[in-house]
Design an enzyme around this catalytic site. Structure first.
Site, PDB file in Angstrom:
ATOM      1  N   HIS A 163      -5.270  -2.282   2.338  1.00  0.00           N
ATOM      2  CA  HIS A 163      -4.899  -2.709   0.992  1.00  0.00           C
ATOM      3  C   HIS A 163      -3.505  -3.330   1.025  1.00  0.00           C
ATOM      4  O   HIS A 163      -2.512  -2.620   1.201  1.00  0.00           O
ATOM      5  CB  HIS A 163      -4.924  -1.532   0.023  1.00  0.00           C
ATOM      6  CG  HIS A 163      -6.295  -1.066  -0.330  1.00  0.00           C
ATOM      7  ND1 HIS A 163      -6.613   0.268  -0.511  1.00  0.00           N
ATOM      8  CD2 HIS A 163      -7.454  -1.766  -0.529  1.00  0.00           C
ATOM      9  CE1 HIS A 163      -7.902   0.364  -0.815  1.00  0.00           C
ATOM     10  NE2 HIS A 163      -8.423  -0.842  -0.828  1.00  0.00           N
ATOM     11  N   TYR A 167      -0.406   1.284   3.012  1.00  0.00           N
ATOM     12  CA  TYR A 167      -0.682   2.279   4.058  1.00  0.00           C
ATOM     13  C   TYR A 167      -2.114   2.802   4.032  1.00  0.00           C
ATOM     14  O   TYR A 167      -2.354   4.000   4.117  1.00  0.00           O
ATOM     15  CB  TYR A 167       0.288   3.459   3.957  1.00  0.00           C
ATOM     16  CG  TYR A 167       1.739   3.113   3.768  1.00  0.00           C
ATOM     17  CD1 TYR A 167       2.340   2.100   4.519  1.00  0.00           C
ATOM     18  CD2 TYR A 167       2.535   3.800   2.855  1.00  0.00           C
ATOM     19  CE1 TYR A 167       3.679   1.783   4.351  1.00  0.00           C
ATOM     20  CE2 TYR A 167       3.870   3.492   2.684  1.00  0.00           C
ATOM     21  CZ  TYR A 167       4.440   2.477   3.432  1.00  0.00           C
ATOM     22  OH  TYR A 167       5.773   2.160   3.269  1.00  0.00           O
ATOM     23  N   HIS A 168      -3.093   1.892   3.950  1.00  0.00           N
ATOM     24  CA  HIS A 168      -4.496   2.303   3.907  1.00  0.00           C
ATOM     25  C   HIS A 168      -5.340   1.635   4.994  1.00  0.00           C
ATOM     26  O   HIS A 168      -6.424   1.127   4.709  1.00  0.00           O
ATOM     27  CB  HIS A 168      -5.112   1.963   2.542  1.00  0.00           C
ATOM     28  CG  HIS A 168      -4.521   2.688   1.395  1.00  0.00           C
ATOM     29  ND1 HIS A 168      -4.696   2.280   0.079  1.00  0.00           N
ATOM     30  CD2 HIS A 168      -3.731   3.787   1.335  1.00  0.00           C
ATOM     31  CE1 HIS A 168      -4.057   3.108  -0.736  1.00  0.00           C
ATOM     32  NE2 HIS A 168      -3.461   4.025   0.005  1.00  0.00           N
ATOM     33  N   PRO A 169      -4.929   1.610   6.259  1.00  0.00           N
ATOM     34  CA  PRO A 169      -5.766   0.965   7.276  1.00  0.00           C
ATOM     35  C   PRO A 169      -7.068   1.739   7.498  1.00  0.00           C
ATOM     36  O   PRO A 169      -7.082   2.964   7.545  1.00  0.00           O
ATOM     37  CB  PRO A 169      -4.883   0.982   8.522  1.00  0.00           C
ATOM     38  CG  PRO A 169      -3.953   2.134   8.322  1.00  0.00           C
ATOM     39  CD  PRO A 169      -3.695   2.175   6.847  1.00  0.00           C
TER      40      PRO A 169
END
Length: 621
Positions: free
Chosen positions: A355, A552-554
């Site tokens: 994101h 921080y949503h890998p």
């Protein structure tokens, strides 16, 4: 430094207490010390079995039924559920150690993220499409401690929506549709402080944040003026609207998944936890068909440990594909270029999704006074005594809006808004900017605004990116960080979605709610973009490329599915070998529409269910 109104000296010899005052002072000191010790006590975490293991001869290292790599959001859950069977021996290997006391205090989130003792400080490869305002690529911190990213994130809890999970199921993953996963979510959740019926026994403690700062009501009032609806927490099955999100909170403290799932079972004799153990590679049987051994390091000492049933990788969307590739599971040509024997040719590291965020900066018409020493001490006192006050919250970060900017205005969102608020001269803003690795020029222009007034930030989050990235090994050395090609904004549809999201958020500037509070554009100085006409599409496209950062949503680097583009099957078993699963955000076929912690919790729970079902009666697979 003396507090306002305090005495310059303290001499009690001429006026001793006759009892009550001294008793109350002793009681207060005891309460404060006990409260602080409760936050930071190492006794609540499992002991470090690695300290014993260092004294073993390599041939004497015990075997385990299951070995889990990574004590993060999903790995903590898997360890808890598998160790419920007293006949199974479980080993959990975590690259970090116990969380610091600051991890428990919600307001210290950015300070923990910036601490290299508790995070992997990854960086994306430099791109000319996004993150241009950051130094040498986007910052990608990931948790390196018990609890993983659930121990350093904003604790915001978003399940995702029906469309996300029904799409997963439609792509060959039975049991992952919305109706199925919703039952699992509710089985895990304990929203005990949110006026919802619950037994209070479920492990994922959820609560509303205690913040009452005025900006939250201003946001909601502006959203209503524009025509956006309001949503109820958790129970509302509409997916468009504004709301205050719940967080993984337990009486004003962070409820990481280590706290929820590992702390209660710290004394289970069949669970061993190795801390500061860095898994480097998996070894297979002679016919290369079954994963059997995990190689790992503690400091400079190497170890091997064998699993008799399964190995479960829960090292995250970066760590798990790295381990797979170093072990020979991944793109054949890429692995062979490093001299790594290819065991399974699989698209490991591909399909990377995240994101991306474009933060819009606004300045407030009113300015909060800089907090005094007395105010800071009062905040700390309130937190230690009651777990309430400013330290128990993340400000306005729980305030969110899900909107559809698409022409058909469908019932599912493509943009999410999140909000941050910083007082004038805020040290928290400095910590926030440092966490993003912004260049000095970008850092300075934002701080100049904050030196004049309070700052308000609206995150425009792209929920369904069409740009897809990938990971590559940097070298044959498993200690080297990978190359992360995020490929943000490579697809022009993502740029257009951001333009729609930015313009919808900027409509708030014309609402009575914002104008009456004199909220204005911060007017950041960005030479790269200031050459374009203000408020033009060219300006905002440039702005998006310069100011963009990750939230921080890998995910999705070991995709779940039933075709050649997937790495694991619908029960999370790695294809092409036996005895190996992946259980973390890397298995998501597509990133979900919202913060990804809750879906990762779901993945941990379902992985454990799959494993327990497969090995019920200890049948051999």
């Amino acid at each position: 430094m003396l507090l306002e109104g305090s005495c310059a000296t303290c001499n009690t010899s001429s006026a001793p207490s006759f009892g009550p005052f001294s008793q109350m002072m002793t009681l207060m000191s005891t309460v404060l010390m006990t409260s602080q010790c409760f936050l930071s006590s190492t006794d609540k975490w499992p002991a470090d079995y690695g300290q014993k293991l260092k004294h073993f001869h390599p041939k004497d290292v015990p075997r385990y039924d299951f070995i889990i790599v990574g004590a993060g959001t999903a790995g903590s859950i898997v360890a808890n559920r598998l160790s419920e069977n007293p006949k199974w021996k479980i080993l959990l290997i975590e690259a970090g150690g116990d969380p610091p006391v600051e991890e428990q205090v919600p307001a210290y989130m950015f300070q923990v993220i910036n601490n290299l003792n508790y995070t992997w400080r990854y960086k994306t490869e430099v791109s000319d499409h996004a993150c241009l305002g950051s130094v040498n690529g986007c910052a990608w911190p990931r948790g390196r401690l018990l609890g993983g990213c659930s121990a350093i994130n904003a604790m915001v809890y978003v399940r995702g929506n029906r469309k996300d999970f029904d799409l997963w199921e439609a792509q060959g993953n039975p049991g992952w549709g919305w109706n199925s996963v919703l039952k699992t979510f509710k089985m895990l959740e304990d929203p005990r402080h949110m006026n919802l019926s619950t037994s209070g026994k479920n492990p994922v403690k959820l609560d509303s944040y205690g913040s009452r700062i005025p900006i939250k009501e201003i946001i909601f009032n502006a959203a209503k003026e524009i025509g956006h609806g309001m949503l109820e927490q958790l129970e509302d099955e509409r997916f468009l609207g504004f709301q205050n999100l719940p967080g993984t909170l337990d009486y004003g403290t962070r409820n990481s998944m280590a706290k929820a799932f590992l702390a209660p079972i710290r004394d289970r004799p069949n669970l061993h936890v190795i801390k500061n153990g860095y898994a480097t590679k998996l070894l297979f049987t002679k016919n290369q068909k079954r994963a059997k051994v995990v190689k790992f390091r503690i400091n400079n000492q190497s170890f091997k440990v064998q699993a008799t049933k399964e190995i479960i990788l829960s090292a995250g969307a970066i760590g798990s594909p790295m381990i797979l590739m170093h072990s020979g599971i991944g793109p054949k040509t890429h692995l062979q270029s490093f001299g790594i024997q290819n065991i399974v040719n699989a698209p490991v590291g591909r399909n990377l999704q995240d994101h991306l965020v474009v933060p819009l900066y606004f300045k407030m018409g009113s300015t909060s006074p800089e907090p005094s020493i007395r105010e800071k001490i009062n905040d700390m006192f309130e937190y230690l005594v009651s777990r309430k006050g400013p330290l128990s919250t993340i400000g306005s970060l729980d305030t969110t809006g899900f909107i559809s900017t698409l022409p058909d205005k469908c019932s599912f969102p493509d943009i999410q808004y999140l909000y941050l608020y910083f007082r004038r001269y805020s040290p928290d803003l400095v910590a926030y900017l440092e966490s993003l690795d912004y260049s000095k020029a970008v850092f300075d222009t934002i701080q100049r605004v904050n030196n004049e007034t309070d700052i308000f930030i609206a995150y425009v989050v792209l929920l369904n990116p069409k740009s897809v990235g990938h990971l590559e090994l940097r070298s044959k050395n498993p200690m080297d960080a990978p190359k992360i090609y995020a490929n943000y904004l490579d697809h022009n549809d993502d740029v257009l979605a951001f333009l729609r999201g930015i313009r919808e958020q900027r409509k708030f500037l014309k609402t009575q709610a914002w104008m009456s509070n004199n909220i204005k554009d911060a007017g950041l100085e960005l030479p790269e973009c200031d050459r374009f006409e203000p408020d033009s599409d060219q300006y905002w496209s440039c702005y998006a490329r310069v100011m963009s950062v990750t939230v921080y949503h890998p995910t999705s680097t070991a995709k779940m599915g039933n075709n050649e583009n997937s790495v694991v099957d619908s029960t999370l078993r790695v294809k092409g070998v036996q005895g190996l699963r992946v259980a973390d955000a890397s298995v998501m076929p597509h990133i979900t529409s919202g913060n990804t912690m809750a879906p990762t919790i779901l993945i941990g729970q379902k992985a454990a269910e799959f494993i327990v079902d497969d090995w019920s009666g200890d049948k051999k697979l």
